[in-house]
Scaffold this motif. Sequence first.
Motif, PDB file in Angstrom:
ATOM      1  N   HIS A 166       0.744  -1.239  -0.001  1.00 52.51           N
ATOM      2  CA  HIS A 166      -0.230   0.029  -0.065  1.00 52.51           C
ATOM      3  C   HIS A 166       0.852   1.443  -0.186  1.00 52.51           C
ATOM      4  O   HIS A 166       0.926   1.768   0.918  1.00 52.51           O
ATOM      5  N   ARG A 167       1.387   1.333  -1.208  1.00 52.01           N
ATOM      6  CA  ARG A 167       2.406   2.673  -1.277  1.00 52.01           C
ATOM      7  C   ARG A 167       2.487   3.033  -2.712  1.00 52.01           C
ATOM      8  O   ARG A 167       2.040   2.428  -3.641  1.00 52.01           O
ATOM      9  N   THR A 168       2.376   4.368  -2.716  1.00 51.13           N
ATOM     10  CA  THR A 168       2.534   5.212  -4.343  1.00 51.13           C
ATOM     11  C   THR A 168       3.946   4.688  -4.709  1.00 51.13           C
ATOM     12  O   THR A 168       5.075   5.166  -4.048  1.00 51.13           O
ATOM     13  N   VAL A 169       3.827   4.198  -6.056  1.00 52.37           N
ATOM     14  CA  VAL A 169       5.021   3.817  -6.597  1.00 52.37           C
ATOM     15  C   VAL A 169       5.031   4.432  -7.840  1.00 52.37           C
ATOM     16  O   VAL A 169       4.298   4.989  -8.651  1.00 52.37           O
ATOM     17  N   ALA A 170       6.422   4.541  -8.602  1.00 50.76           N
ATOM     18  CA  ALA A 170       6.715   4.888 -10.066  1.00 50.76           C
ATOM     19  C   ALA A 170       6.804   3.536 -10.718  1.00 50.76           C
ATOM     20  O   ALA A 170       7.678   2.794 -10.129  1.00 50.76           O
ATOM     21  N   LEU A 171       6.378   3.318 -12.024  1.00 53.62           N
ATOM     22  CA  LEU A 171       6.659   1.952 -12.639  1.00 53.62           C
ATOM     23  C   LEU A 171       7.641   2.518 -13.617  1.00 53.62           C
ATOM     24  O   LEU A 171       7.439   3.290 -14.562  1.00 53.62           O
ATOM     25  N   LYS A 172       8.695   1.664 -13.957  1.00 53.71           N
ATOM     26  CA  LYS A 172       9.655   1.803 -15.220  1.00 53.71           C
ATOM     27  C   LYS A 172       9.169   0.647 -16.216  1.00 53.71           C
ATOM     28  O   LYS A 172       9.229  -0.461 -15.682  1.00 53.71           O
ATOM     29  N   LEU A 173       8.675   1.015 -17.165  1.00 57.15           N
ATOM     30  CA  LEU A 173       8.483  -0.019 -18.213  1.00 57.15           C
ATOM     31  C   LEU A 173       9.447  -0.249 -19.220  1.00 57.15           C
ATOM     32  O   LEU A 173       9.889   0.857 -19.849  1.00 57.15           O
ATOM     33  N   LEU A 174       9.611  -1.521 -19.754  1.00 55.47           N
ATOM     34  CA  LEU A 174      10.427  -1.628 -20.977  1.00 55.47           C
ATOM     35  C   LEU A 174       9.480  -1.464 -22.197  1.00 55.47           C
ATOM     36  O   LEU A 174       8.624  -2.084 -22.283  1.00 55.47           O
ATOM     37  N   HIS A 175       9.954  -0.523 -23.104  1.00 52.88           N
ATOM     38  CA  HIS A 175       9.023  -0.406 -24.251  1.00 52.88           C
ATOM     39  C   HIS A 175       8.673  -1.612 -24.860  1.00 52.88           C
ATOM     40  O   HIS A 175       9.360  -2.849 -24.789  1.00 52.88           O
ATOM     41  N   PRO A 176       7.416  -1.988 -25.059  1.00 51.98           N
ATOM     42  CA  PRO A 176       6.744  -3.144 -25.636  1.00 51.98           C
ATOM     43  C   PRO A 176       7.678  -3.682 -26.835  1.00 51.98           C
ATOM     44  O   PRO A 176       7.877  -4.948 -26.905  1.00 51.98           O
ATOM     45  N   GLY A 177       8.221  -2.844 -27.833  1.00 51.57           N
ATOM     46  CA  GLY A 177       8.964  -3.392 -28.946  1.00 51.57           C
ATOM     47  C   GLY A 177      10.271  -3.802 -28.300  1.00 51.57           C
ATOM     48  O   GLY A 177      10.970  -4.814 -29.136  1.00 51.57           O
TER      49      GLY A 177
ATOM     50  N   PRO B  87       9.921   3.743  -5.447  1.00 53.83           N
ATOM     51  CA  PRO B  87       9.054   5.152  -4.735  1.00 53.83           C
ATOM     52  C   PRO B  87       8.968   5.866  -5.715  1.00 53.83           C
ATOM     53  O   PRO B  87       9.693   6.474  -6.455  1.00 53.83           O
ATOM     54  N   TYR B  88       7.672   6.501  -5.536  1.00 55.28           N
ATOM     55  CA  TYR B  88       7.270   7.701  -6.205  1.00 55.28           C
ATOM     56  C   TYR B  88       7.943   8.941  -5.681  1.00 55.28           C
ATOM     57  O   TYR B  88       7.638   9.216  -4.574  1.00 55.28           O
ATOM     58  N   VAL B  89       8.576   9.718  -6.685  1.00 56.08           N
ATOM     59  CA  VAL B  89       9.243  11.028  -6.156  1.00 56.08           C
ATOM     60  C   VAL B  89       8.572  12.044  -6.810  1.00 56.08           C
ATOM     61  O   VAL B  89       8.616  12.287  -8.089  1.00 56.08           O
ATOM     62  N   ARG B  90       7.958  13.025  -6.013  1.00 57.07           N
ATOM     63  CA  ARG B  90       7.076  14.103  -6.584  1.00 57.07           C
ATOM     64  C   ARG B  90       8.082  14.986  -7.112  1.00 57.07           C
ATOM     65  O   ARG B  90       9.257  15.400  -6.482  1.00 57.07           O
TER      66      ARG B  90
END
Length: 89
Positions: free
Chosen positions: A1-12, A61-64
């Motif tokens: 239960h925390r706010t996070v940032a997701l880093k995604l690998l480009h689908p390609g 962690p999400y950093v504003r």
Amino acid sequence: HRTVALKLLHPGLAASAAARARFRREARLQAQLAHPGIVAVHALGEERLADGGAVAWFAMPYVRGESLGARLRREGALPAGEVRRIVAA
């Protein structure tokens, strides 16, 4: 239960086993680092999509605040002193 940032690998790129391996290595190396200017990695994963594709991700962690990219687009090149301050942080 925390706010996070997701880093995604480009689908390609996620279609490439080598790219997914590099992405996992990046997340694992980042997770080993402890520095005030480097965010921790909470989780790492890959999900298969209904269309047969894949999504690779890691959560931090999400950093504003404003991203460096947004600031550069807004202000242009930064003064050398500001660059040194950011890099030294």
